[in-house]
Design a protein around this motif. Sequence first.
Motif, PDB file in Angstrom:
ATOM      1  N   GLN A   8       0.823  -1.195   0.000  1.00 14.48           N
ATOM      2  CA  GLN A   8       0.000   0.000   0.000  1.00 14.48           C
ATOM      3  C   GLN A   8       0.868   1.261   0.000  1.00 14.48           C
ATOM      4  OE1 GLN A   8      -2.430  -0.590   3.570  1.00 14.48           O
ATOM      5  NE2 GLN A   8      -4.173  -1.174   2.271  1.00 14.48           N
ATOM      6  N   VAL A  59      -2.183   7.799   0.149  1.00  9.72           N
ATOM      7  CA  VAL A  59      -2.777   8.568  -0.942  1.00  9.72           C
ATOM      8  C   VAL A  59      -3.090   9.966  -0.407  1.00  9.72           C
ATOM      9  CG1 VAL A  59      -4.640   8.744  -2.620  1.00  9.72           C
ATOM     10  CG2 VAL A  59      -3.738   6.492  -1.979  1.00  9.72           C
ATOM     11  N   THR A 110      -7.004   2.448  -5.661  1.00  6.08           N
ATOM     12  CA  THR A 110      -8.051   1.994  -4.750  1.00  6.08           C
ATOM     13  C   THR A 110      -7.772   2.560  -3.363  1.00  6.08           C
ATOM     14  OG1 THR A 110      -8.277  -0.067  -5.982  1.00  6.08           O
ATOM     15  CG2 THR A 110      -9.225  -0.009  -3.778  1.00  6.08           C
ATOM     16  N   MET A 111      -8.753   3.246  -2.796  1.00  3.28           N
ATOM     17  CA  MET A 111      -8.579   3.891  -1.497  1.00  3.28           C
ATOM     18  C   MET A 111      -9.608   3.378  -0.503  1.00  3.28           C
ATOM     19  SD  MET A 111      -8.146   7.546  -3.368  1.00  3.28           S
ATOM     20  CE  MET A 111      -9.151   6.860  -4.697  1.00  3.28           C
ATOM     21  N   THR A 142     -13.172  11.619  -4.659  1.00  3.10           N
ATOM     22  CA  THR A 142     -12.018  10.995  -4.019  1.00  3.10           C
ATOM     23  C   THR A 142     -11.912  11.500  -2.583  1.00  3.10           C
ATOM     24  OG1 THR A 142     -10.581  12.726  -4.931  1.00  3.10           O
ATOM     25  CG2 THR A 142     -10.755  10.667  -6.173  1.00  3.10           C
ATOM     26  N   THR A 178      -5.282   9.206   3.275  1.00  4.31           N
ATOM     27  CA  THR A 178      -5.762   7.839   3.479  1.00  4.31           C
ATOM     28  C   THR A 178      -4.734   6.866   2.908  1.00  4.31           C
ATOM     29  OG1 THR A 178      -7.660   6.357   3.165  1.00  4.31           O
ATOM     30  CG2 THR A 178      -7.053   7.751   1.311  1.00  4.31           C
ATOM     31  N   GLY A 231      -3.963   3.424   0.288  1.00  4.30           N
ATOM     32  CA  GLY A 231      -4.542   2.808  -0.888  1.00  4.30           C
ATOM     33  C   GLY A 231      -3.546   1.941  -1.625  1.00  4.30           C
TER      34      GLY A 231
END
Length: 563
Positions: A466, A469, A518-519, A551, A556, A558
């Motif tokens: 990961q 983000v 992808t978050m 978004t 976060t 992601g």
Amino acid sequence: LSVRLDRDFGGRAMIKRVMPRQNEYVNEIWISDKTRFGHHFTRSEDRLKKPMIKKGGVLTEATWDEAIRFVVDALKAADGSVAAIAGSSTPNEDLWTLRKLVEGLGGGLLGAWTPTHAGADLVAQVGVGKGTNLGDLGQGDAVLIIATDLEEEVPIWRLRLKQAADRGAYLVVANARKTRMDDFASDTVRYDYGQAAHAMQNLDAAIAKKLKEANNLIIVAGAEGLTLDGSRALMQAAANFLIESGHIGKPNNGLLSPFPGANGMGLHYMGFSPEATLQIMQNPPKLLIVNQAELLADDPFAAEWLNKVETIISLNLFPDAVSNMAAAALPIQSFAERDGTFTNGERRVQRFYMAQGPMGEALPAWQVFSQLSEALGQGHAKLSAAAVMKEITENVEAFAGMRYKELARVERQFPDVGGEDLYYGGTAYQNKGGLGVQIETSADKGEAVSVGEVKLPDSPKPKKGQVLVVPVAQLFNRQSTFKPSVLVHPRVPQPYVEINSKDAARMNIKTGDLVEVTMADQIRVTVQAHVNGGAPEGAAVLPRYLTDEATPMVLTVGEIKKV
């Protein structure tokens, strides 16, 4: 605003050109290109033009009388479980009448949107002193810019502070990534995303010494790469530094923050806060009034809690996903169709004036709230924006004495735009609309201001595979109020994400590849990869409002994979 009657607008007055109104305290004779060319939303045919109320589960056109009665019945049925969220471009007059309406019904939660930047209360305490003029900063002065990309967030501040550096001011830029202001900095500071407050508290000793010993010091603290708690911690740490070094309560010293929208500080003074927004999210009321805030376009997680609200009353310029959920969707006027005031980031209250007629049956939001209050027995409806401001001056201490006549006061400025010196002809307007009035800070008034506790929050931790983000501001974007300005669409980039070259090599991603980001395990967007060193290792920088999908608003974690 340059206005004329236009055949293609039904023979009505319309804005043809936006020019800067000279104010040497605020913008001198400049405006950003976005302001200059981004006015077309005010007359877009896609605007919401008639009141809509839900009948049989379907939004149906109604008269204003029908809509007012419908909303009054809904407000009564909520039995005091009423809250409001207002967007950051909501004028002061609208905020005040909305606050009176909600509090008159027994509600207490007034949320500010978007809930990304904390610390407006600290700006009210130790913001730049009354009489501040960024154009006066130079040799012997200092500026610290931290956790913000001013070129994308507040271009006028970026330009004026760049000029301060040109005049010899000591400029420090602190961020997790390089921004345009780095090119003009005397020193730069790097830290990990989410650690801005830690960096503020642990500045290099030599840098801290130069900042403390400067004749004047301004700190501009943003929220890039932070949660709301992280923003609060940074603002408190910056305020503490200013207090401890004595750089408060005098011109050209104090705290600034690039709050989103035209009226971020106005939200604070009128009692709206991002913390209240979080409370509304966590415990939704029976009825929620949403004014000029596109919750679902801004926050992909908003639907989860909005679905728990029994009744939504939406007031907006455009129909949107929130109005589709609403029991009533009411059309309101833009700044160009009415009179009103905004409070800018330096706490200066300034007037704006009606330039063109309304779109359809749209009303100023203050008038809608005032009519609702009257129908609920809360007092007579106000007849003008000036009457609302008069009431504000009598009830909100910070606005004492700020009647429209005082806000419209002008004085001779240099350069003499519009006067005998024709050098600036055609580039700016002589200011005949008013210089505005700057609200005093607590420090300006000699009130005791003390350092506060900095509560350092934990940052999101990526797992193996990961990345962090990081949502960042993009000045030219695809927000609803900018989409109608077709002229500047070529300046809006295609959706992209910046990936560090080391991360990209591990993912086998090259510049130009299409990737899926992808978050929070559920939000997915497809964008183009930029592998250009713009992001630190372990982080991906994702500009907001470029994709059709919403978004996340804050930092976060992601995953990224090639499509």
